[in-house]
Each structure stands twice: as C-alpha cells, then as structure tokens.
Design a protein around this motif. Structure first.
Motif: not given
Length: 225
Positions: A28-29, A32, A37, A46-47, A65, A68
């Motif tokens: 997920t990061g 970004w 991220y 934040d994710l 994100s 997310h």
C-alpha cells in the motif's frame, strides 16, 4: 505438551498474521505518489485514510493512499487471524488469573485492529482512536502481563520472548504518545508500539506449530479375518 488439531490451526493463524499485515503495509505504501510514503514520517493509519488532503493538526502532513481498501481489508483479516489464534490456543497457553487476564487484553487488541480498519482516521476519528487505544494501550499491557505468566505454563516457557516484546511495545507506546521518534521518526515509533504483538504471535505460533501432534486419540482395532 502435544498439540491437537485445533491448537495447530490456531498456531498457523498466528504465523500468518504478521506477514500479511507487513506485506499489506509495504504494498500500500509503494502506491503513494507525491509524497512518497515514509515509515518514519507517516503513521500506519495514513495507509488506511480514505481521502486525500492535509491530515493531523499535531504533525500536519499530506496523506493520499490510493490503495487504502487493501490496507484496511488486510488489517481486518489480521485482526481475525490474531483473534482466531488466541481462541484456538486458549487452553494450551496455560491457566490462572495472569494467563487469562493477558489473553483477554490481547483479545481486546485484536478488536482494536478491526475497529481501526473499519473506521479510518479521516472517516471516524473517535472510533479509530479507540481502536488504537485497544492495540497500544490494553494490548501492550496484556503482552507484558503474558510475560509474567507462571513458568509452568506455555506462556511462561516463552517468558524472555514475551517480556521483551511487551517492554518494547510499552516503551514505544509512551514515546509515540509523547511524539518522540528517537531517530526512528514518530511514524517509526508507532511501529515499535504496534508491531511487537503480531510479531510475537508469529514467533509463538511457529514454536507451537513445531510441537508434536496429539496422538492420544484411540485407534481402530484391527478386525480379525
């Protein structure tokens, strides 16, 4: 101690939880863009934020994100795996007030993972913060308490691992609440507070999975011909 089938399934649930959570965080990061991220700057939450924009009055930062839903879904599954592992190994870990109290607090922490994922911080901050409290507050106290279990219990035989995880988690919680990164960044310190429980569960799951299977069940007698 021999491990029955139910206990082995519980141990395998624990083994799977931490790798799933970490993999989802990484993937997920990586999605970004502008900003990228940072595990040191950004929170785990934040994710999972559902909207793009400036977030957090204490440490204002731009959060966006795209994936997310993946992070939130993976966190819910992590909660289910951790809770299932706890319930299926409930009697195997030992008896007594210390063990049961530790298990109850850790079970509350699994509910915290689910709550934090179902209610992202930018959707319902109050419920999200409650989830974080269950994880970093009650859960980490439970982890430390598990390290104080009698040595005759399964938890007690893993005392060094459990105490280390509990102390690190509580120290990380205090420093994160105080917004002190100590070179790791505040986001990094949050991970010091959050990750010990699933990593500990993974390690304990591996140890339990290596225990010989329970062979006390009666076998069918041969029928004479």
């Amino acid at each position: 101690m021999n491990l029955n089938r139910t206990g082995r399934v519980g141990a395998l649930c624990w083994v799977a939880a931490a790798p799933l959570f970490l993999a989802a965080s990484l993937v997920t990061g990586l999605r970004w863009r502008e900003p990228t991220y940072s595990w040191a700057i950004h929170n785990i939450s934040d994710l999972g934020n559902a909207h793009c924009g400036i977030w957090d009055t204490t440490r204002p930062r731009y959060v966006c994100s795209p994936w997310h839903p993946l992070m939130n879904a993976a966190t819910v599954v992590t909660a289910v795996l951790l809770a299932t592992g706890l319930l299926l190994t409930w009697r195997l870990l030992g008896r007594g007030a210390v063990v049961r109290s530790a298990q109850t607090l850790l079970l509350a922490a699994t509910a915290g993972y689910a709550l934090a994922a179902l209610y992202p911080a930018d959707v319902d901050e109050n419920r999200h913060v409650l989830g974080a409290f269950l994880i970093m507050g009650l859960g980490n106290v439970g982890l430390l308490l598990a390290g104080l279990a009698p040595r005759a219990t399964t938890l007690g035989r893993c005392r060094r691992l459990t105490l280390s995880a509990g102390l690190v988690a509580l120290a990380g919680t205090v420093l994160f609440v105080a917004q002190q990164g100590l070179g790791l960044g505040v986001g990094g310190m949050e991970r010091v507070a959050v990750l010990p429980f699933p990593i500990w569960a993974c390690c304990l799951g591996v140890l339990l999975a290596e225990v010989p299977a329970d062979r006390t069940r009666p076998t069918r007698s041969a029928v004479p011909t």
